[in-house]
Design a protein around this motif. Structure first.
Motif, PDB file in Angstrom:
ATOM      1  N   TYR A  93       2.653  14.926  -0.762  1.00 51.82           N
ATOM      2  CA  TYR A  93       3.245  15.261  -2.049  1.00 51.82           C
ATOM      3  C   TYR A  93       3.666  16.725  -2.027  1.00 51.82           C
ATOM      4  O   TYR A  93       3.065  17.558  -1.334  1.00 51.82           O
TER       5      TYR A  93
ATOM      6  N   PHE B 173       5.991  12.678  -5.079  1.00 54.13           N
ATOM      7  CA  PHE B 173       5.830  11.938  -3.828  1.00 54.13           C
ATOM      8  C   PHE B 173       6.906  12.335  -2.814  1.00 54.13           C
ATOM      9  O   PHE B 173       8.091  12.416  -3.144  1.00 54.13           O
TER      10      PHE B 173
ATOM     11  N   ARG C 120      -5.240   7.169   1.079  1.00 54.82           N
ATOM     12  CA  ARG C 120      -5.609   5.968   0.332  1.00 54.82           C
ATOM     13  C   ARG C 120      -6.792   5.342   1.050  1.00 54.82           C
ATOM     14  O   ARG C 120      -6.698   4.992   2.224  1.00 54.82           O
TER      15      ARG C 120
ATOM     16  N   THR D 105       0.809  -1.220   0.000  1.00 55.27           N
ATOM     17  CA  THR D 105       0.000   0.000   0.000  1.00 55.27           C
ATOM     18  C   THR D 105       0.839   1.265   0.000  1.00 55.27           C
ATOM     19  O   THR D 105       0.300   2.342  -0.159  1.00 55.27           O
ATOM     20  N   ASN D 106       2.165   1.122   0.189  1.00 56.45           N
ATOM     21  CA  ASN D 106       2.968   2.348   0.153  1.00 56.45           C
ATOM     22  C   ASN D 106       3.331   2.745  -1.261  1.00 56.45           C
ATOM     23  O   ASN D 106       4.104   3.666  -1.461  1.00 56.45           O
ATOM     24  N   THR D 107       2.771   2.056  -2.240  1.00 53.75           N
ATOM     25  CA  THR D 107       3.056   2.457  -3.613  1.00 53.75           C
ATOM     26  C   THR D 107       2.277   3.719  -3.918  1.00 53.75           C
ATOM     27  O   THR D 107       1.059   3.749  -3.882  1.00 53.75           O
ATOM     28  N   ALA D 108       3.044   4.741  -4.224  1.00 58.76           N
ATOM     29  CA  ALA D 108       2.443   6.050  -4.448  1.00 58.76           C
ATOM     30  C   ALA D 108       1.920   6.154  -5.864  1.00 58.76           C
ATOM     31  O   ALA D 108       2.186   5.326  -6.716  1.00 58.76           O
TER      32      ALA D 108
ATOM     33  N   TYR E 183       5.122   8.565   3.064  1.00 61.71           N
ATOM     34  CA  TYR E 183       3.985   7.659   3.232  1.00 61.71           C
ATOM     35  C   TYR E 183       3.925   7.207   4.680  1.00 61.71           C
ATOM     36  O   TYR E 183       4.951   6.871   5.280  1.00 61.71           O
TER      37      TYR E 183
ATOM     38  N   PHE F 264      -0.353   9.846   2.226  1.00 62.53           N
ATOM     39  CA  PHE F 264       0.805  10.336   1.481  1.00 62.53           C
ATOM     40  C   PHE F 264       0.908  11.847   1.628  1.00 62.53           C
ATOM     41  O   PHE F 264      -0.089  12.543   1.788  1.00 62.53           O
TER      42      PHE F 264
END
Lengths: 117, 113
Positions: B35, B45, B91, A102-105, B48, B33
């Motif tokens: 940014y 980015f 997310r 889930t840390n994939t941005a 996170y 996140f």
């Protein structure tokens, strides 16, 4: 490709004309987003694709806006009968899809600056 | 649904420290996140967080409290090049086995010499 590619980088169109904006995400990025950003404003979510699932179209501002994604890769955002308030930067972003860490941005393209005159 | 709030603008001095807060409400939190977006450029980015606590990365740190729906981005030793908008993004699990990233409106940070 090495990065997210959007075309054209700039588009000037006359009010009432249709426009197509293209996004080519990073290979393997199954999730794809379209956002709109007016000058000095934040990102406005438009639509989200995830693999072969039905897209989330909840952010599309009117039925003049539509998007499709062919073969799970390239996406096209179409604006019909453009209006002056459609003028903005349209940003595309992609990320690895569900099931990946889930840390994939999300990684963004440079955007298409649309001006409706 | 989701709601992400962050201040519209902040001003700080070169060399100082600034903290940019973000609060969120979401039905299926799955990570947060930060940014950075310079004027005329695409967002890039920064950090996170998915577990509570502080994540440090050089001059930038990000903190998360899931129980409070709260995060902050901490920028130390500010440089003029840090003048940019900082976007908080969540997310969110929005349907079974699928999540999506939703952005806040961003905080425009002005750095004074």
């Amino acid at each position: 490709g090495a990065g997210v590619s959007q075309s054209p980088s700039n588009k000037v169109t006359e009010k009432g004309k249709d426009v197509e904006l293209r996004c080519d995400p990073i290979s393997g990025h199954t999730a794809l987003y379209w956002y709109r950003q007016s000058l000095g404003q934040g990102l406005e979510f438009l639509i989200y694709f995830q693999g072969n699932s039905a897209p989330d179209k909840s952010g599309l501002p009117s039925d003049r806006f539509s998007a499709e994604r062919t073969g799970g890769s390239v996406s096209t955002l179409t604006i019909q009968r453009t209006q002056q308030e459609d003028s903005a930067v349209y940003l595309c972003a992609g990320s690895l899809g569900w099931g990946r860490p889930t840390n994939t941005a999300a990684f963004f393209g440079q955007g298409t600056r649309l001006t409706v005159v | 649904g989701q709601n992400i709030d962050q201040p519209t603008e902040m001003t700080a001095t070169e060399g100082a420290i600034v903290q940019i807060n973000c609060t969120y409400q979401t039905s299926g939190f799955n990570g947060l996140f930060w940014y950075q977006q310079h004027a005329g450029e695409a967002p890039t980015f920064l950090s996170y967080n998915v577990l509570d606590g502080l994540e440090e990365k050089g001059r930038f740190s990000s903190f998360l409290s899931r129980s409070k729906g709260y995060s902050y981005l901490l920028l130390k030793e500010l440089q003029m090049k840090d003048s940019a908008s900082y976007l908080c993004a969540v997310r969110e699990l929005w349907r079974p086995r699928d999540d999506k990233i939703i952005f806040g409106k961003g905080t425009r940070l002005h750095i004074l010499p």
